[in-house]
Design a protein around this motif. Structure first.
Motif, PDB file in Angstrom:
ATOM      1  N   UNK A 290       0.982  -1.295  -0.042  1.00 11.98           N
ATOM      2  CA  UNK A 290      -0.062   0.208  -0.013  1.00 11.98           C
ATOM      3  C   UNK A 290       0.904   0.937  -0.063  1.00 11.98           C
ATOM      4  N   UNK A 291       1.809   1.410  -0.236  1.00 16.85           N
ATOM      5  CA  UNK A 291       2.907   2.029  -0.817  1.00 16.85           C
ATOM      6  C   UNK A 291       2.477   3.040  -1.474  1.00 16.85           C
ATOM      7  N   UNK A 292       1.804   3.133  -2.426  1.00 11.82           N
ATOM      8  CA  UNK A 292       1.230   4.531  -3.129  1.00 11.82           C
ATOM      9  C   UNK A 292      -0.204   5.105  -2.419  1.00 11.82           C
ATOM     10  N   UNK A 293      -0.926   4.347  -1.857  1.00 12.37           N
ATOM     11  CA  UNK A 293      -2.604   4.663  -1.085  1.00 12.37           C
ATOM     12  C   UNK A 293      -1.833   6.645  -0.636  1.00 12.37           C
ATOM     13  N   UNK A 294      -2.856   6.657  -1.727  1.00 10.26           N
ATOM     14  CA  UNK A 294      -2.841   8.556  -2.149  1.00 10.26           C
ATOM     15  C   UNK A 294      -4.217   9.273  -1.360  1.00 10.26           C
ATOM     16  N   UNK A 295      -4.425   9.533  -0.124  1.00  9.36           N
ATOM     17  CA  UNK A 295      -5.527  10.566   0.161  1.00  9.36           C
ATOM     18  C   UNK A 295      -5.509  12.303   0.448  1.00  9.36           C
TER      19      UNK A 295
END
Lengths: 419, 419
Positions: A290-295
Motif C-alpha cells: 500500500x505504499x502508493x496509497x494517496x489521500x
C-alpha cells in the motif's frame, strides 16, 4: 522520467487524514433495526433499575421483626394473607405475623422488609387459611433487590458511537427507546480503475482479471459501519474520468477509488487531483503493502486513492478509511483495535517499510497466536479470505521470528481503540 | 404442590436439541448483499490464480538466455520493442536481445521467461529506439508469478456455512459470482410472556418492567444469522395463548418464547406444550442462569422456551438456539467458539450447577483476560451490554480464583466450533 515521491510514516499519514475527520448526523430508527448500528447519543438510564424494591426469589415477603424469635427449635408461624404475581402490586397492609406469597421479580409490599425463600417455608393449612412455619431469623433487607441497586437513574450506560450489540439492545428496551438515536451512516462512493479489470460477470479474457477490489471495499465499508455505493468502473479517457470523479464527489460523503495511483501512464488519479484542485495530503507511505496509497482533500471532503493491489487496497481501507467512518459514527475509539500476539511464523527478511501482513489469529490456552494467512505476496487474493488480523511488523533492519510478540490489528473487533 | 423437575447436564441438553438440527435452503443474492451472510455452497476457484504467467513488478520482460553473459563489468544491451499495460497482451514475437516493457500484473509475452525490475535497467535511446543495459544474469522464471501459483482451478477456498467477510467477498468477485448462493436465513418467531411486562413505549407502572428480552433475542438471532419476527406479547388467557402459539408456529421455522417456563400459576408454557402434544426434550438444566430453559419439539419443529430472566434468556439463546441456526445455515461449526482465558475475578462460592457468567474479554500482552461484567445477579440487565464472552464455570464443589484458566465462549466470533 518517473516522479520521485517521498514516503511518509504510517502514523504521520493517519494523522494527516484524521485532521479532516468529522462527526456525522444522527437519525432515529425503530429498536428492531438497531442491532449492528452505532449509538448517536449517550445511552442514559431513564429510571432506577430495579425501579422498585423487588424479590429476587419465589417465596414469602415478611416483616423481619416477626421472625426475631425463630430458630431451629422454635419456629415462628406466619399467616399468608395474599399473593403477588410478577407485575402486580400488593395494596393492603401486612400486619404482625403476616406474610405475602411473592413471585420472582415482583414488587415488595410496603410493610415487608425481607423475603423467605420458598424452600425454607414449611407450608400448611389451618381452618381453611394458609400458613407457614419458619425456623430462621430474617434480617431486615434480606433477599431484596433494592431500587437502583443495579443502576441509578441518570447513569450513562454507553457512550455515543458504541456498537449496538444484543446487550445494548436490551438496555435500550429497558429504558424505553422504541426509537433509537443512531449515527447516520456516511455514504461512501467507490469507483474502480484499471484497464485490466473485467466486470464480475464478464467471461475471462487473456491478460485481464475480474474486479474484486470494489466488492471487497464495499464489504469493508459495511463492516466499518458506512453505506457504500459502487459507481462502477472508470473510463479509460482522462477527461471523462475527471467528470466522473467530479460528479460522484457531489453525491457522497467520501470517495474511494481503487487503482490508478501509481506512477505510470495508466494511472490517472494524480492528474485528476490536479484538475480538481484537490489538496494531496500524501502520495507515498512507508508501508507494505500500500505504499502508493494517496489521500487528497477538497473542501474538506476526503478522496481515498487506494492501491489497485487487493492486499494494499484492503490494508489502506482499514488504516485510513475506517477511522474516518467511525469518527463520523460518533466513536471516540475510531481506530482498529490492536493487541499483542505471538507470531506464528518467521519473517527472516528485514524490510525498511512497516509491514501489515494478513493473518489469522487463533486462541491457544489463553494465548493469542497470529499466523500469516497464505503467502505474503501482495497480489494474493485468497489469503484475505481467512484473515481476521493484520500483523504489524515495524520497518527496520530486524527480522521477525516465530514466538516473538507482535502487534496485531483485530479486523472483526467492534470496540475500537483511541489511537 | 410444586412439580419436581430433574435437571440434566448442559451438554446432554445441547445434544438432545441438536438431534433436531436441520440444514436449510439456499438462495442466490447479488454479491453486493453478500457481506455478513453465510455461504450456501462451497466456494470453488473457477480458474487458476493467476490465470496467466504475469509480472509482479514494473519492469522488462526478457528472454533469460539473452542475459547469460551479463555481469557487473559486462552489461548486455537489450532493445525495447513494445510495452504491455495491465490488461493488455503482447501479440508479437520477442526475438534475440529484445525485451518488452511490462507493468505490474500484466501477462508475460510468450517468448519471455524472466522480468528485470525497472531499477536494474539502465535505460537509454539510440537512433530513436529505446534500449537498456543490464548488469545481471537472469534465471529462467525469475520474477514471474506463474499461472495457478496462488490457487489452482477447482480448489475449495471456503466451505459451505462460512461467514462471508470482506475477504470472502473478494474471492467471490474474483471467481465470477455476480450472484452468490447463500444459506437462506431461518425465520424465527419471538413471543414474550409475563404479566409484568410493559411494551417498550409504555410509561412505567408500579411493579412492572419493560420488555427487554424480546428485543435482545431479536438482536441475538440477527447476530447468529437468522431472521427474527417479533409477534408481540402473549395473552394472559391460557386458551388464547395456546391459539397464539399454535398459529405462530405455522409461520416460522422455530419459535422462541421468553418467560412462562417456571413452575408457577402464571407460567403457561408447560400447559401449552401439553395441549399442542409437543415432545418436551427437557425442562430443567443443571446450569445457572437458565435452569428452567425448556425445549420442546413438535413434528420436528423446535420450540425454545427461554427463561424470562434476561441473563438466562441470553445464555439460553447462545447455547441452544444459535447452533440450530448455524446448522440451518449449513455450518459444520455451529457452536459458539470457545477458548481458555485467565479469570479476572474470584468466584469463592462453589455451585453444583454449571455457571455461564457474562464477561468482558480483553487482550493484555498476548494473553486473554476474562472479567465478569457487572454483578453476577441473574436479573442484571446492564451487565449484558458490555459482555463479549460467557465465562463457563463447571459446577461442583470447587471455587474459582482470579488467575485460573477458564473456558470462555466468544460471543462475537463468527467462525464457530464443531462441539
Amino acid at each position: 522520467m518517473v516522479e520521485k515521491r517521498r514516503p511518509i510514516k504510517v502514523n504521520e499519514a493517519i494523522k494527516k487524514v484524521m485532521a479532516y475527520a468529522k462527526t456525522g448526523q444522527i437519525e432515529e430508527i425503530p429498536i428492531e433495526q438497531a442491532y449492528g448500528r452505532f449509538l448517536g447519543e449517550e445511552l442514559v438510564a431513564d429510571h432506577d433499575v430495579p425501579m422498585f424494591d423487588r424479590s429476587p426469589y419465589d417465596g414469602f415477603a415478611v416483616r423481619a421483626e416477626d421472625t426475631k424469635e425463630a430458630n431451629r427449635n422454635n419456629p415462628v408461624t406466619l399467616e399468608v394473607i395474599g399473593e403477588i404475581g410478577a407485575g402486580s402490586v400488593f395494596e393492603g397492609p401486612v400486619g404482625k405475623k403476616q406474610a405475602v406469597r411473592i413471585m420472582t421479580g415482583a414488587q415488595m409490599p410496603d410493610d415487608c422488609d425481607a423475603v423467605v425463600m420458598l424452600e425454607l417455608a414449611n407450608e400448611f393449612e389451618q381452618g381453611g387459611k394458609p400458613y407457614f412455619d419458619l425456623k430462621k431469623q430474617m434480617k431486615s433487607g434480606e433477599n431484596i433487590s433494592f431500587q437502583g441497586e443495579d443502576t441509578k437513574k441518570g447513569t450513562v450506560l454507553a457512550s455515543k458511537g458504541t456498537y449496538i450489540n444484543p446487550g445494548i439492545v436490551a438496555l435500550l428496551a429497558t429504558f424505553g427507546y422504541k426509537y433509537v438515536p443512531v449515527s447516520k451512516k456516511p455514504t461512501i462512493g467507490i469507483i474502480a480503475t484499471g484497464s485490466e479489470l473485467l466486470q464480475v460477470d464478464e467471461p475471462l479474457q487473456p491478460g485481464k482479471i475480474r474486479n474484486s477490489n470494489a466488492y471487497m471495499v464495499h464489504a469493508q465499508i459495511e463492516r466499518a459501519g458506512g453505506h457504500p455505493i459502487y459507481f462502477g468502473q472508470f473510463s479509460d479517457e482522462l477527461e471523462v474520468c475527471y467528470e466522473q470523479v467530479k460528479n460522484t464527489l457531489e453525491k457522497v460523503d467520501f470517495l474511494i477509488t481503487t487503482g490508478g495511483v501509481s506512477v505510470g501512464d495508466y494511472d490517472y488519479l494524480p492528474e485528476i487531483y490536479k484538475m480538481l484542485g484537490a489538496n494531496v495530503l500524501f502520495n507515498k507511505i512507508a508501508m507494505r503493502p500500500g505504499s502508493v496509497t494517496t489521500i487528497a482533500e477538497i473542501n474538506g471532503k476526503l478522496l481515498f486513492g487506494l492501491s489497485g493491489n487487493p492486499s494494499a487496497c484492503y490494508v489502506g481501507m482499514e488504516l485510513f478509511v475506517r477511522p474516518i467512518i467511525r469518527t463520523h459514527l460518533q466513536s471516540s475509539r475510531p481506530y482498529v483495535n490492536k493487541t499483542v500476539a505471538i507470531l506464528g511464523a518467521d519473517f527472516p527478511k528485514p524490510n525498511p517499510f512497516d509491514r501489515f501482513v494478513r493473518g489469522h489469529l487463533r486462541y491457544e490456552n489463553g494465548q493469542l497466536i497470529a499466523t500469516p494467512s497464505g503467502l505474503d505476496k501482495s497480489n494474493v487474493v485468497t489469503s484475505l479470505a481467512h484473515a481476521n488480523v493484520l500483523i504489524q511488523l515495524p520497518g527496520g533492519t530486524r527480522a521477525y521470528e516465530k514466538g516473538m510478540g507482535v502487534d496485531v490489528l483485530l479486523l472483526e473487533d467492534q470496540e475500537g481503540t483511541t489511537s
